[in-house]
Design an enzyme around this catalytic site. Structure first.
Site, PDB file in Angstrom:
ATOM      1  CG  HIS A  30       7.455   2.299  -9.447  1.00  0.00           C
ATOM      2  ND1 HIS A  30       7.139   1.096  -9.220  1.00  0.00           N
ATOM      3  CD2 HIS A  30       8.159   2.678  -9.122  1.00  0.00           C
ATOM      4  CE1 HIS A  30       7.742   0.844  -7.494  1.00  0.00           C
ATOM      5  NE2 HIS A  30       8.820   2.089  -7.330  1.00  0.00           N
ATOM      6  CG  HIS A  55       6.494   4.086  -3.834  1.00  0.00           C
ATOM      7  ND1 HIS A  55       5.968   2.794  -3.616  1.00  0.00           N
ATOM      8  CD2 HIS A  55       7.166   4.512  -4.766  1.00  0.00           C
ATOM      9  CE1 HIS A  55       7.261   2.354  -4.354  1.00  0.00           C
ATOM     10  NE2 HIS A  55       8.107   3.269  -4.783  1.00  0.00           N
ATOM     11  CD  GLN A 112       7.573   7.420  -1.363  1.00  0.00           C
ATOM     12  OE1 GLN A 112       8.585   7.694  -3.004  1.00  0.00           O
ATOM     13  NE2 GLN A 112       7.920   6.265  -0.993  1.00  0.00           N
ATOM     14  CE1 TYR A 153       6.266   2.472   1.350  1.00  0.00           C
ATOM     15  CE2 TYR A 153       6.485   1.415  -1.181  1.00  0.00           C
ATOM     16  CZ  TYR A 153       7.129   2.642  -0.161  1.00  0.00           C
ATOM     17  OH  TYR A 153       7.690   4.074   0.329  1.00  0.00           O
ATOM     18  CG  HIS A 182      11.901  -1.561  -5.781  1.00  0.00           C
ATOM     19  ND1 HIS A 182      11.349  -1.531  -4.185  1.00  0.00           N
ATOM     20  CD2 HIS A 182      11.501  -0.615  -6.206  1.00  0.00           C
ATOM     21  CE1 HIS A 182       9.527  -0.356  -4.266  1.00  0.00           C
ATOM     22  NE2 HIS A 182      10.594   0.393  -5.577  1.00  0.00           N
ATOM     23  CG  HIS A 187      14.544   1.396  -9.645  1.00  0.00           C
ATOM     24  ND1 HIS A 187      13.868   2.807  -9.695  1.00  0.00           N
ATOM     25  CD2 HIS A 187      13.870   1.739  -8.303  1.00  0.00           C
ATOM     26  CE1 HIS A 187      12.983   3.166  -9.242  1.00  0.00           C
ATOM     27  NE2 HIS A 187      12.533   2.359  -8.264  1.00  0.00           N
ATOM     28  CG  ASP A 227      10.335   5.978  -7.032  1.00  0.00           C
ATOM     29  OD1 ASP A 227       9.310   5.312  -6.438  1.00  0.00           O
ATOM     30  OD2 ASP A 227      11.585   5.249  -7.460  1.00  0.00           O
TER      31      ASP A 227
END
Length: 449
Positions: free
Chosen positions: A54, A56, A59, A121, A230, A267, A318
């Site tokens: 997982h 992103h 970020q 996303y 999620h 999670h 994440d």
């Protein structure tokens, strides 16, 4: 054909001394116990690369930028962090996403991850409109993977609503949004970008962002391959789910979505005992991101009960606040020690804690990303070598190597990393780290000016 020789290596059957691994076409051809030949590339300690279930990627560029207090402690939580994230991503052009994600992917390789599940996303332009190419942003994720050599399981995200019951999206979510027809086009265009052993799955963002009817339609679009979502990350999410449907998020998924071994519930922090046991029995993987979960104040996953019930876990980075496989594995165990006030909470009786964590993440991570893991014939040649010159590994053997790497290794314990048979990390650094970091610095200088 290329051959690596290790003084010791961790195989599916356990540790073995004097191991020759031959690789052809990016895949492991043979694994045998043998003395080295003159042409073999020799290393000390070989372990399988892990899957990062997982991420992103974008970020990574805001790591450290949300570590300041708001107006009150009660208001400083996941939801306030999310507003910071929305403001950051509004500045990002496609080139920026590619540059930032490439740095994250290079750091993953340096940290022992050889494949990433990119929960992608960020689809639309800053005004919320689709790019002329619906997979414009997905192409930048693929380009970052190609530039770094990391394996990729691309997980395009469907996101349509702001909360349970199909509530209208908020302005900050405009770059994520799709309808079902638009997502079908995005999914098709994204899959066409992939080459080599890259895979494509689907990622319904969450039950906040996807209705039950939309979830069923998404599953029909992708009847095989990984499904990531999620679930139950925050207590506020659980409370909103109960208010809407009378069921908790994981409870609802287990009852209504045919959750099975191709699912990864990311999670799954807040579970009842019944949900914990049900998730374990489903064959799905719990995608744990304990470093991010600690950073956001999410809570602690019930890992002791879940693993005891036969549950499968994978680890993810994440938000990419800190990237490293050992960091995530260590945080899983330490969270249990803090919660239960004991030591070696996840180890089986008279067994190594590090080995239990590593084996669980290896098997569960590979399942979550749709691949076969481990140093074995037929698997991708994704291998990590640990450095015997690192002081934390001095005079260690067998499982003590994993314990020492995970709990005390610090930087420098990883020497080399091969991904699909190509050495991407040498001396602990990605082979293209200089150029990747320079592009990242230039990108951040412009974004944050």
């Amino acid at each position: 054909m290329k051959t690596l020789w290790f003084e010791t290596a961790l195989l599916p059957t356990g540790w073995m001394e004097r191991v020759r691994v031959t690789m052809a076409g990016g895949v492991i051809a043979t694994v045998a116990q043998a003395d080295p030949k003159p042409s073999d590339e020799r290393h000390a300690i070989g372990i399988p690369g892990l899957c990062n279930v997982h991420s992103h990627g974008f970020q990574r560029g805001m790591a450290g930028l949300s570590e300041h207090r708001g107006t009150g402690r009660a208001d400083d939580n996941f939801w306030s962090w999310r507003e910071v994230m929305y403001r950051f991503l509004d500045r990002l052009a496609p080139d920026d996403v590619e540059a930032i994600t490439a740095l994250a992917f290079a750091e993953m390789l340096e940290g022992g991850y050889t494949r990433v599940g990119e929960f992608h996303y960020l689809h639309n332009d800053p005004d919320g409109a689709r790019y002329a190419d619906p997979a414009e942003m997905a192409a930048r994720i693929v380009a970052a993977s190609d530039a770094t050599g990391i394996g990729l399981t691309l997980l395009p995200v469907f996101y349509a609503h702001s909360d349970f019951g199909g509530l209208p999206p908020k302005p900050g979510q405009r770059r994520f949004l799709s309808d079902l027809d638009g997502f079908a086009a995005l999914l098709d265009a994204s899959a066409k970008l992939l080459g080599g052993d890259a895979l494509c799955g689907i990622a319904p963002h969450s039950l906040r962002a996807v209705t039950g009817e939309e979830l069923a339609a998404l599953l029909a679009m992708s009847p095989a391959g990984p499904v990531h979502i999620h679930a139950a990350e925050q207590t506020g999410e659980v409370e909103a789910s109960i208010a809407f449907s009378g069921a908790r998020p994981v409870e609802w998924l287990l009852a209504n979505a045919d959750v099975d071994s191709r699912w990864c519930l990311v999670h799954a922090t807040h579970l009842t005992d019944a949900e914990t046991d049900g998730l374990a029995a489903s064959g799905a993987v719990a995608g744990l991101c304990p470093v991010t979960e600690a950073n956001l104040g999410d809570g602690i996953f019930p890992a002791m009960r879940y693993l005891a019930a036969g549950g499968r876990i994978g680890t993810g980075t994440d938000s990419n606040i800190l990237i490293g496989a050992a960091d995530e594995l260590r945080a899983i165990e330490y969270s249990q020690r803090l919660a239960h006030r004991g030591r070696n909470m996840l180890a089986e009786e008279r067994r190594s804690t590090g080995r239990r964590l590593f084996d669980s993440a290896l098997e569960g991570g590979a399942r979550a990303l749709g691949v076969v893991g481990g140093i074995r014939p037929g698997a991708s040649a994704d291998i990590v070598s640990l450095s015997t010159s690192h002081v934390s590994l001095a005079d260690r053997k067998g499982d003590a190597l994993l314990d020492s790497w995970i709990f005390s290794g610090r930087a420098g314990a990883i020497d080399c990393v091969w991904r699909a048979g190509r050495r991407q990390v040498v001396g602990g650094r990605h082979v293209a780290s200089g150029a990747i970091a320079a592009r990242y610095r230039k990108t951040l200088a412009r974004i944050l000016s």
